[in-house]
Design a protein around this motif. Structure first.
Motif, short mmCIF file in Angstrom:
data_model
loop_
_atom_site.label_atom_id
_atom_site.label_comp_id
_atom_site.label_asym_id
_atom_site.label_seq_id
_atom_site.Cartn_x
_atom_site.Cartn_y
_atom_site.Cartn_z
N PRO A 56 0.80 -1.23 0.00
CA PRO A 56 0.00 0.00 0.00
C PRO A 56 0.83 1.28 0.00
N THR A 57 2.09 1.19 0.39
CA THR A 57 2.91 2.40 0.50
C THR A 57 3.92 2.55 -0.63
N SER A 58 3.92 1.60 -1.57
CA SER A 58 4.81 1.68 -2.73
C SER A 58 3.96 1.74 -3.99
N THR A 59 4.17 2.76 -4.81
CA THR A 59 3.30 2.94 -5.98
C THR A 59 4.12 2.98 -7.26
N ASN A 60 3.45 2.64 -8.36
CA ASN A 60 4.07 2.78 -9.67
C ASN A 60 3.90 4.21 -10.18
N ARG A 61 4.30 4.48 -11.39
CA ARG A 61 4.29 5.86 -11.88
C ARG A 61 2.88 6.42 -12.06
N LEU A 62 1.88 5.54 -12.04
CA LEU A 62 0.49 5.98 -12.15
C LEU A 62 -0.16 6.18 -10.78
N GLY A 63 0.64 6.02 -9.72
CA GLY A 63 0.11 6.20 -8.39
C GLY A 63 -0.62 5.00 -7.83
N GLN A 64 -0.53 3.87 -8.51
CA GLN A 64 -1.21 2.64 -8.07
C GLN A 64 -0.29 1.82 -7.17
N PRO A 65 -0.83 1.18 -6.13
CA PRO A 65 0.01 0.30 -5.30
C PRO A 65 0.59 -0.83 -6.16
N VAL A 66 1.88 -1.10 -5.98
CA VAL A 66 2.51 -2.16 -6.75
C VAL A 66 1.99 -3.51 -6.27
N GLY A 67 1.92 -4.49 -7.19
CA GLY A 67 1.36 -5.76 -6.77
C GLY A 67 1.76 -6.93 -7.65
N TYR A 68 1.43 -8.11 -7.15
CA TYR A 68 1.58 -9.38 -7.87
C TYR A 68 0.28 -10.16 -7.72
N LEU A 69 -0.11 -10.86 -8.78
CA LEU A 69 -1.29 -11.71 -8.73
C LEU A 69 -0.91 -13.14 -8.44
N LEU A 70 -1.62 -13.75 -7.49
CA LEU A 70 -1.53 -15.20 -7.27
C LEU A 70 -2.68 -15.84 -8.03
N ARG A 71 -2.34 -16.61 -9.05
CA ARG A 71 -3.33 -17.26 -9.90
C ARG A 71 -3.40 -18.74 -9.56
N PRO A 72 -4.49 -19.19 -8.91
CA PRO A 72 -4.63 -20.60 -8.58
C PRO A 72 -5.11 -21.40 -9.78
N GLU A 73 -4.97 -22.71 -9.68
CA GLU A 73 -5.43 -23.59 -10.77
C GLU A 73 -6.87 -24.06 -10.58
N ASN A 74 -7.50 -23.69 -9.45
CA ASN A 74 -8.93 -23.97 -9.22
C ASN A 74 -9.26 -25.45 -9.17
N ALA A 75 -8.35 -26.25 -8.64
CA ALA A 75 -8.64 -27.67 -8.41
C ALA A 75 -9.33 -27.82 -7.05
N PRO A 76 -10.01 -28.94 -6.81
CA PRO A 76 -10.70 -29.11 -5.52
C PRO A 76 -9.75 -29.07 -4.33
N ALA A 77 -10.24 -28.50 -3.24
CA ALA A 77 -9.54 -28.61 -1.96
C ALA A 77 -9.83 -29.99 -1.37
N LEU A 78 -9.51 -30.19 -0.09
CA LEU A 78 -9.69 -31.49 0.54
C LEU A 78 -11.14 -31.94 0.43
N LEU A 79 -11.35 -33.17 -0.03
CA LEU A 79 -12.70 -33.69 -0.28
C LEU A 79 -13.25 -34.53 0.87
N ALA A 80 -12.44 -34.87 1.85
CA ALA A 80 -12.92 -35.64 2.99
C ALA A 80 -13.93 -34.83 3.79
N ASP A 81 -14.82 -35.52 4.50
CA ASP A 81 -15.84 -34.86 5.30
C ASP A 81 -15.20 -33.95 6.34
N ALA A 82 -15.88 -32.83 6.63
CA ALA A 82 -15.34 -31.84 7.57
C ALA A 82 -15.14 -32.42 8.97
N GLY A 83 -15.87 -33.46 9.32
CA GLY A 83 -15.73 -34.07 10.64
C GLY A 83 -14.74 -35.20 10.70
N SER A 84 -14.04 -35.47 9.61
CA SER A 84 -13.12 -36.61 9.55
C SER A 84 -11.81 -36.30 10.26
#
Length: 659
Positions: free
Chosen positions: A514-542
């Protein structure tokens, strides 16, 4: 846990000590560590090192370090008495020759130390000496026990009577037709032995049902099984006549604006430290520390013989300790730089694994290209990436971990899963396994990894936004219905930082400063792009959902704490659950403009195919970190055009460059 400490007089650093706080442990340091623990009475003839690793200093100490400054090199050991089961964690300073901390581990509450190699070996003797196990195999027509291969597997924690605090493995078995036959083709199903490693005996035998042992062999390395080898493939040679473009100095790598330090941990394996990229006249930090901190392989078969199958390959088996020596021309191609791994064995003695880490460059196709309609200019530049990789073998599976750094600032992690699928006897019309050969099944399972990303974009004050695409309904501001935009959600606290991926929303997460900006005044950033595969499929109570709670979310964001290293907790083996990330986020610390760590869960859900047998072609998974407003413009405008010899098979005009 109970904690003890002892103060000792300072002493000289051991011979061979490193020159940077994050330098990998040397053989001399491992020897010095063993001598130090021995001198303080922590060792003995039946005490083993379940783990010996560098105790990394806190981030602020490392960032304040200057070349030549005095170091306090510390190590952490997890010690197990293999006759009593007593275990403790100890931290010592090699330079001061001081024992800084001793923590007694209560296995019933804290979990067990990782599994030792000698315990795997002992299982063969233990089960083969058990009369009930021998009788169970005899019922299946197996009497030549020399060809039986008991497979020792982590026991998990199901709060069964008599198991709390008991150091155990559960053992499934396979049989070979002859010593060189791959036993995975012949599972002895329906029987499992529960082994107490301290008492060295089978404490329970499950003899559930008689199932035929599959007979067909699966020897993928036998020419008679494979058939004639194809002869149509022409050689591909990767050459760099002028050598590689990277340099390596004291484990610090520099390559095309990138700089980082290579580390290696016995639990996590390859670690990238202090990853930065040069932008003009600035070296800009991106990630302080990147690693795969855990992985879990939960199986889906609920039968009495297999319901307990789930393995934490880092916390229970130690990924780094399973590292392969890589072979030029097979595992890596081109102009290669290798790093050896120096690890401590169960006796605390150093062992060297040659060529444990491979680093090389790869061409990666077109970087950018445009043929302009008006100026008739035609320009093409080629992408290139630096590859830093290692391979491990954990039982039947092999995993390759590949970190990629690209010319345009992209960072990628790719995991390659191969090896042999875990097998069973196939029950007709099974809901939980694929038949991969006559009578041979492969149970459904997942491979779920947790990448720990200690972020540091232009400094330690970072934040995370969740970005979703949003449809705009037809209305006065969207009369033709074509509009769509983005919904931005700032994650303010750790309770808000536990997130699931959503492919329908095109969900990505943006790490920003939030405190570092590019020349357009926008906060510098990186995108984390997930592959959207399923998370753990076991029952929540397992049981597995409690123990692998990290895998129930694709993203966790926590406040940096040097003690919070592992997403499933410190002692994962037989831990009762709720360790690691659930305990971290319960503090609900602020994560907006703070020193933060991202934990990203990714992986594959594996429904085995017939094509996965008898050895599995590589299955890929991973994630990408991509600059988003971090640079003021395309950072690869200075990449030169390729020479003609590398972009055309003899051009008519002899044009020497790829324009």
């Amino acid at each position: 846990m109970t904690s003890l400490a002892a103060d000792q007089p300072a002493g000289a650093a051991p011979e061979g000590a490193a020159t940077h706080p994050l330098s990998r442990l040397t053989a001399a340091e491992i020897d010095a560590a063993r001598d130090l623990f021995d001198a303080h009475g922590l060792l003995g003839p039946t005490v083993r090192f379940a783990l010996l690793a560098l105790e990394e200093p806190a981030k602020d100490e490392v960032l304040a370090h200057r070349p030549g400054a005095e170091l306090d090199r510390r190590v952490r050991a997890v010690l197990l008495d293999v006759t009593t089961g007593a275990c403790r964690s100890a931290v010592a300073s090699l330079g001061r020759k001081a024992l800084d901390e001793v923590v007694e581990i209560d296995p019933a509450v804290d979990g067990q130390p990782p599994i030792l190699l000698e315990e795997f070996i002992a299982v063969d003797e233990i089960v083969k000496a058990d009369p009930a196990w021998r009788a169970a195999l005899a019922r299946r027509g197996i009497t030549d026990f020399d060809l039986v291969r008991p497979c020792p597997l982590s026991a998990g924690n199901f709060d069964f009577p008599g198991e709390r605090g008991r150091r155990m493995l559960r053992v499934l078995s396979f049989v070979a037709h002859r010593p060189e036959d791959h036993c995975w083709a012949h599972p002895i199903d329906g029987v499992v032995a529960y082994v107490d490693l301290i008492e060295r005996r089978v404490v329970e035998l499950i003899d559930h049902e008689l199932l035929p042992v599959p007979e067909e062999e699966g020897n993928y390395d036998d020419p008679e099984y494979v058939g004639p080898i194809r002869t149509s493939l022409k050689p591909i040679e990767i050459t760099q006549p002028e050598g590689a473009s990277f340099t390596v100095t004291d484990d610090v790598v520099s390559w095309e604006n990138w700089t980082f330090r290579v580390g290696f941990d016995p639990r996590e394996g390859l670690v990238l430290h202090q990853l930065s990229i040069r932008d003009g006249d600035r070296d800009r930090p991106l990630i302080y520390r990147a690693s795969v901190a855990e992985m879990v392989v939960p199986y889906a078969d609920p039968s009495p013989v297999r319901f307990w199958q789930n393995y934490f390959d880092a916390g229970e088996y130690l990924l780094g300790q399973q590292v392969n020596s890589l072979v030029l021309g097979c595992d890596c191609l081109g102009e290669i730089h290798y790093f050896d791994a120096v690890l401590a064995d169960g006796e605390g003695r150093p062992r060297v694994v040659p060529n444990a880490i491979c680093m090389h460059e790869e061409d990666y196709g077109v970087l950018w290209k445009h043929t302009d309609l008006f100026t008739e200019a035609a320009e093409t530049r080629r992408q290139r990436r630096l590859v830093i990789s290692f391979f491990v073998t954990v039982g039947n599976y092999d995993y390759g971990f590949y970190w990629y750094l690209y010319l345009d600032g992209t960072i990628q992690l790719e995991v390659k899963a191969t090896g042999v699928v875990f097998t069973s006897a196939y029950a007709q019309d099974s809901e939980y396994a694929t038949q991969i050969a006559p009578g041979l099944g492969a149970p459904y399972h997942q491979h779920l990894f947790s990448a720990r990303l200690d972020m540091m974009l232009d400094g330690t004050g970072n934040a995370v936004e969740e970005l979703d695409v949003r449809r705009v309904p037809v209305g006065p501001d969207n009369p033709y219905g074509n509009a769509f935009t983005r919904k931005v959600t700032r994650l303010r606290s750790e309770s808000e930082g536990a997130r699931l991926a959503d492919a329908t929303a095109g969900r990505v997460w943006r790490i920003l400063n939030p405190t570092s900006t590019n020349r357009l005044g926008q906060p510098v950033g990186y995108l984390l792009r997930p592959e959207n595969a399923p998370a753990l499929l076991a029952d929540a109570g397992s049981s597995i959902a409690r123990r692998a709670a990290f895998a129930t979310r694709h993203l966790w964001v926590t406040r940096y704490d040097p003690a919070e290293r592992y997403p499933a907790g410190d002692q994962v083996n037989q831990h009762p659950g709720a360790g690691g990330l659930p305990a971290f986020v319960a503090k609900d610390r602020a994560i907006d403009d703070a020193d933060i760590v991202l934990w990203h869960t990714f992986g594959t859900t594996h429904f085995p195919r017939t094509e996965d047998w008898p050895v599995m072609p590589v299955e890929y998974c991973g994630f990408t970190l991509k600059p988003s407003g971090f640079f003021d413009r395309n950072p690869t405008l200075d990449v030169p055009a390729s020479t003609g010899g590398h972009c055309a098979n003899g051009s008519a005009d002899g044009d020497p460059a790829c324009h």
